[in-house]
Write an enzyme that holds these catalytic residues in place. Structure first.
Site, PDB file in Angstrom:
ATOM      1  N   ARG A  77       0.867  -1.186   0.000  1.00 30.02           N
ATOM      2  CA  ARG A  77       0.000   0.000   0.000  1.00 30.02           C
ATOM      3  C   ARG A  77       0.902   1.233   0.000  1.00 30.02           C
ATOM      4  NH1 ARG A  77      -2.567   3.209   4.649  1.00 30.02           N
ATOM      5  NH2 ARG A  77      -3.843   4.626   3.429  1.00 30.02           N
ATOM      6  N   HIS A 121      -2.788  10.887   0.339  1.00 31.41           N
ATOM      7  CA  HIS A 121      -2.268  10.687   1.700  1.00 31.41           C
ATOM      8  C   HIS A 121      -1.715  12.042   2.148  1.00 31.41           C
ATOM      9  CE1 HIS A 121      -0.948   7.342   4.604  1.00 31.41           C
ATOM     10  NE2 HIS A 121      -0.609   8.471   5.197  1.00 31.41           N
ATOM     11  N   GLU A 166      -7.416   8.748   5.904  1.00 31.26           N
ATOM     12  CA  GLU A 166      -7.733   9.436   7.154  1.00 31.26           C
ATOM     13  C   GLU A 166      -8.201  10.872   6.960  1.00 31.26           C
ATOM     14  OE1 GLU A 166      -4.419   9.059   9.838  1.00 31.26           O
ATOM     15  OE2 GLU A 166      -4.564   6.886   9.903  1.00 31.26           O
ATOM     16  N   ASN A 299      -7.449   2.067   9.754  1.00 31.80           N
ATOM     17  CA  ASN A 299      -6.143   2.247  10.406  1.00 31.80           C
ATOM     18  C   ASN A 299      -6.383   2.209  11.899  1.00 31.80           C
ATOM     19  OD1 ASN A 299      -5.167   2.657   7.867  1.00 31.80           O
ATOM     20  ND2 ASN A 299      -4.713   4.827   8.128  1.00 31.80           N
ATOM     21  N   TYR A 301      -4.488   2.144  15.681  1.00 33.71           N
ATOM     22  CA  TYR A 301      -3.284   2.256  16.507  1.00 33.71           C
ATOM     23  C   TYR A 301      -3.579   2.153  17.999  1.00 33.71           C
ATOM     24  CZ  TYR A 301      -0.690   3.632  12.361  1.00 33.71           C
ATOM     25  OH  TYR A 301      -0.093   3.630  11.129  1.00 33.71           O
ATOM     26  N   GLU A 357      -3.494   0.096   8.155  1.00 33.18           N
ATOM     27  CA  GLU A 357      -2.329   0.513   8.941  1.00 33.18           C
ATOM     28  C   GLU A 357      -2.470   0.002  10.361  1.00 33.18           C
ATOM     29  OE1 GLU A 357      -1.324   4.707   9.051  1.00 33.18           O
ATOM     30  OE2 GLU A 357      -1.804   4.907   6.915  1.00 33.18           O
TER      31      GLU A 357
HETATM   32  C1  FCB Z   1      -1.334   7.523  10.439  1.00 35.58           C
HETATM   33  C2  FCB Z   1      -0.902   8.019   9.074  1.00 35.58           C
HETATM   34  C3  FCB Z   1       0.445   7.508   8.652  1.00 35.58           C
HETATM   35  C4  FCB Z   1       1.417   7.456   9.789  1.00 35.58           C
HETATM   36  C5  FCB Z   1       0.826   6.753  10.973  1.00 35.58           C
HETATM   37  C6  FCB Z   1       1.763   6.618  12.149  1.00 35.58           C
HETATM   38  O1  FCB Z   1      -2.238   8.421  10.994  1.00 35.58           O
HETATM   39  O2  FCB Z   1      -1.839   7.643   8.105  1.00 35.58           O
HETATM   40  O3  FCB Z   1       0.882   8.300   7.587  1.00 35.58           O
HETATM   41  O4  FCB Z   1       1.836   8.734  10.087  1.00 35.58           O
HETATM   42  O5  FCB Z   1      -0.331   7.401  11.386  1.00 35.58           O
END
Ligand code: FCB
Length: 457
Positions: A77, A121, A166, A299, A301, A357
Site C-alpha cells: 500500500r 495521503h 484518514e 487504520n 493504533y 495501517e
Molecule cells: C497515520 C498516518 C500515517 C502514519 C501513521 C503513524 O495516521 O496515516 O501516515 O503517520 O499514522
C-alpha cells in the site's frame, strides 16, 4: 501455544506514503506540496527537519521493491504524490511523474506484489492550498481531475484504489487544531474540508469505476474507539461526543448518506455551525458520498480514554502508570481492534475490510553492526494479529493486514524522531536494514499464521 491460521487468500502487506518516503522534492518536475511548504515554517516540525529527501525512495525504489520481495508480502500500500502528477494543482498531468509510478507498478507486478494505491495521503499541491485548499469546493473538481490522470494511466494494471487516507486528520488536524499542514485553526473550515473530502471521494469513486477494469475501491479511515475515563454520565457523554465526531462523522455519510444528528447538534452548540442545516451540503451531495464501496480501510493504533472537559466536551484523560504506551504516547490496546472491527461490521456492513495501517513507534538503537532488536514491535504486531483473527472468527469480512510501515520515515510533525519501520533507515547514509521484527513478519507471512510464541527471533 495456540496458533492462529489465516485464510488462504488473506492479503499480507506493508504500507507507506509518498510524502513520508519519497523525497525527490523537485525531481522530474514535481511541484511543492502543502507539507513541503508547511515544513519550512519555523517550529512546524519537531526536529526542524523536512521531507525533501526523506528515505530517498524516489531514487531507491528498486531496492525497496527487492526488500519487499524478501519479506514475501502479497501487497504494497503506497500513495501517489499528488503534486508529482499535478505540480500546479490543475492542468495537464506531469508525464515524468506518471512515468515514475508506471515503473514502480510494473516492478511490483513483476515481483508478484499487488499495488494498493492511495490517491490522497495528505500531500495536496501547495498551489491548491493557495486557492482555498479543502475548505474550498473547487478542490473537489481538482481532485477528480487528478484521479482521472492517474487511473487512466495505471488502471489497466492496478485493481485496488483508495481515495483518501484518514480524512479526519486532514480536516481536523490541518484546519481545526493546526498541528498538520496547512496549520489553520478554524472549526468551520474543518467541517467544510471534511465535506469536500467526502464529496470528492464519491466523485473519484465514479472516475475509478469508469477507468479501471474490475476495480476494488474504497476509503481509509482512522477509527478510534473511545472509553469513558469513569462511569459518570458526564464522561460517558464525553465519549459519545468524541466518537460522534471522530468516527461517525465519516462512517455515517459513507454508509447511511447522512451526518450523525447528535454530532451535528454538538457542533451547533459549540458555535461551529449556525444551525443543523449544513450550509456546505448541496442537493445530491449525500447520494454521491454514499456510493457503495468495495472495501473499507481501517487504520488502528490505539483507543482514546476521555473525560468531560469544559462544557462537557471530551478531553483526553491522563492514563495510569500501569498503562503501556508507545513512543507516540499511545496506549497499547490490541483488544480494541477486535471490538472496533466487529462494531463497524454490525453497524455499517462493509463488503470487505482491510486493516490498512497498524504499527508502533519505539525508541531504538542499532548495535555496532547496525542491527535493531525490537521485541516490542514483534509483540505488538503479534497481539494485533491475534485480535484481527478474533474478529475473523466473529464474522468480520477482514481480507488483509498492512503493517505501518515498511521503513522508518518522515513522521509528519514529529519529523524523523518517531521510527515505525520494519526496516531501519539510517538517515545519514539512507541505508536500509531489516530489524528483528522484519524477519519475524517474514516468517509470519510464510506460515500464514501467527502463534503466541514469537517466531524467528
Ligand atoms: C497515520 C498516518 C500515517 C502514519 C501513521 C503513524 O495516521 O496515516 O501516515 O503517520 O499514522
Amino acid at each position: 501455544m495456540p496458533t492462529y491460521q489465516f485464510p488462504e487468500d488473506f492479503v499480507w502487506g506493508v504500507a507507506t506514503s509518498a510524502q513520508q518516503i519519497e523525497g525527490g522534492r523537485n525531481a522530474g518536475g514535481r511541484g511543492d506540496s502543502v507539507w513541503d511548504r508547511y515544513a519550512l515554517q519555523e517550529g512546524a516540525i519537531e526536529d526542524g527537519s523536512d521531507p525533501f529527501t526523506a528515505c530517498d525512495h524516489y531514487h531507491r525504489w528498486r531496492e525497496d521493491v527487492d526488500l519487499m520481495s524478501w519479506l514475501g508480502v502479497d501487497a504494497y500500500r503506497f500513495s501517489i504524490s499528488w503534486s508529482r502528477i499535478m505540480p500546479d494543482g490543475k492542468g495537464l498531468p506531469n508525464a515524468a511523474g506518471l512515468d515514475f509510478y508506471d515503473r514502480l507498478v510494473d516492478a511490483l507486478l513483476a515481483a508478484g506484489i499487488e499495488p494498493f494505491i492511495t490517491l490522497n495521503h495528505w500531500d495536496m499541491p501547495a498551489a491548491l492550498t493557495d486557492e482555498g485548499g479543502w475548505p474550498s469546493r473547487d478542490t473537489v473538481a481538482a481532485f477528480v481531475e487528478y484521479t482521472r490522470a492517474v487511473t487512466s494511466r495505471l488502471g489497466d494494471r492496478v485493481r485496488s484504489w483508495t481515495t483518501h487516507n484518514e480524512p479526519w486528520c486532514v480536516a481536523t488536524l490541518g484546519y481545526e487544531e493546526g498541528h498538520h499542514a496547512p496549520g489553520h485553526k478554524d472549526p468551520e473550515e474543518a467541517l467544510r474540508a471534511a465535506h469536500h473530502l467526502l464529496l470528492s471521494h464519491g466523485l473519484a469513486l465514479r472516475a475509478i469505476r469508469e477507468q479501471v477494469q474490475d476495480p476494488s475501491a474504497g476509503i481509509v479511515l482512522n477509527l478510534v474507539p473511545a472509553r469513558p475515563h469513569s462511569d459518570t454520565d458526564e464522561d460517558r457523554e464525553a465519549a459519545r461526543r468524541f466518537e460522534g465526531f471522530f468516527n461517525r462523522w465519516y462512517l455515517d455519510p459513507l454508509y447511511r448518506g447522512e451526518y450523525p444528528e447528535d454530532a451535528v447538534r454538538d457542533r451547533v452548540r459549540r458555535g461551529h455551525l449556525g444551525s443543523d442545516r449544513l450550509p456546505f451540503v448541496e442537493s445530491g451531495d449525500m447520494e454521491i458520498i454514499q456510493a457503495p464501496m468495495d472495501f473499507l480501510g481501517v487504520n488502528y493504533y490505539s483507543r482514546a480514554t476521555v473525560s468531560a472537559g469544559p462544557e462537557g466536551d471530551p478531553v483526553r484523560a491522563p492514563l495510569g502508570p500501569d498503562v503501556e504506551l508507545t513512543e507516540m504516547g499511545w496506549e497499547i490496546y490490541p483488544e480494541g481492534l477486535t471490538d472496533l472491527l466487529v462494531r463497524v461490521t454490525e453497524d455499517y456492513g462493509p463488503r470487505e475490510i482491510f486493516i490498512t495501517e497498524n504499527g508502533i513507534a519505539l525508541p531504538e538503537k542499532p548495535d555496532d553492526e547496525g542491527r535493531v532488536d525490537d521485541p516490542k514491535r514483534i509483540a505488538f504486531t503479534r497481539d494485533h494479529l491475534v485480535a484481527a483473527h478474533r474478529a475473523l472468527e466473529r464474522g468480520v469480512p477482514l481480507k488483509g493486514y498492512f503493517h505501518w510501515s515498511l521503513m522508518d520515515n518522515f513522521e509528519w510533525g514529529h519529523g524523523y524522531t518517531k521510527r515505525f519501520g520494519l526496516l531501519r533507515v539510517d538517515f545519514e547514509t539512507l541505508e536500509r536494514a531489516p530489524k528483528a521484527s522484519a524477519r519475524w513478519y517474514r516468517d509470519t507471512i510464510a506460515a500464514n499464521a501467527v502463534s503466541d510464541e514469537p517466531a524467528g527471533v
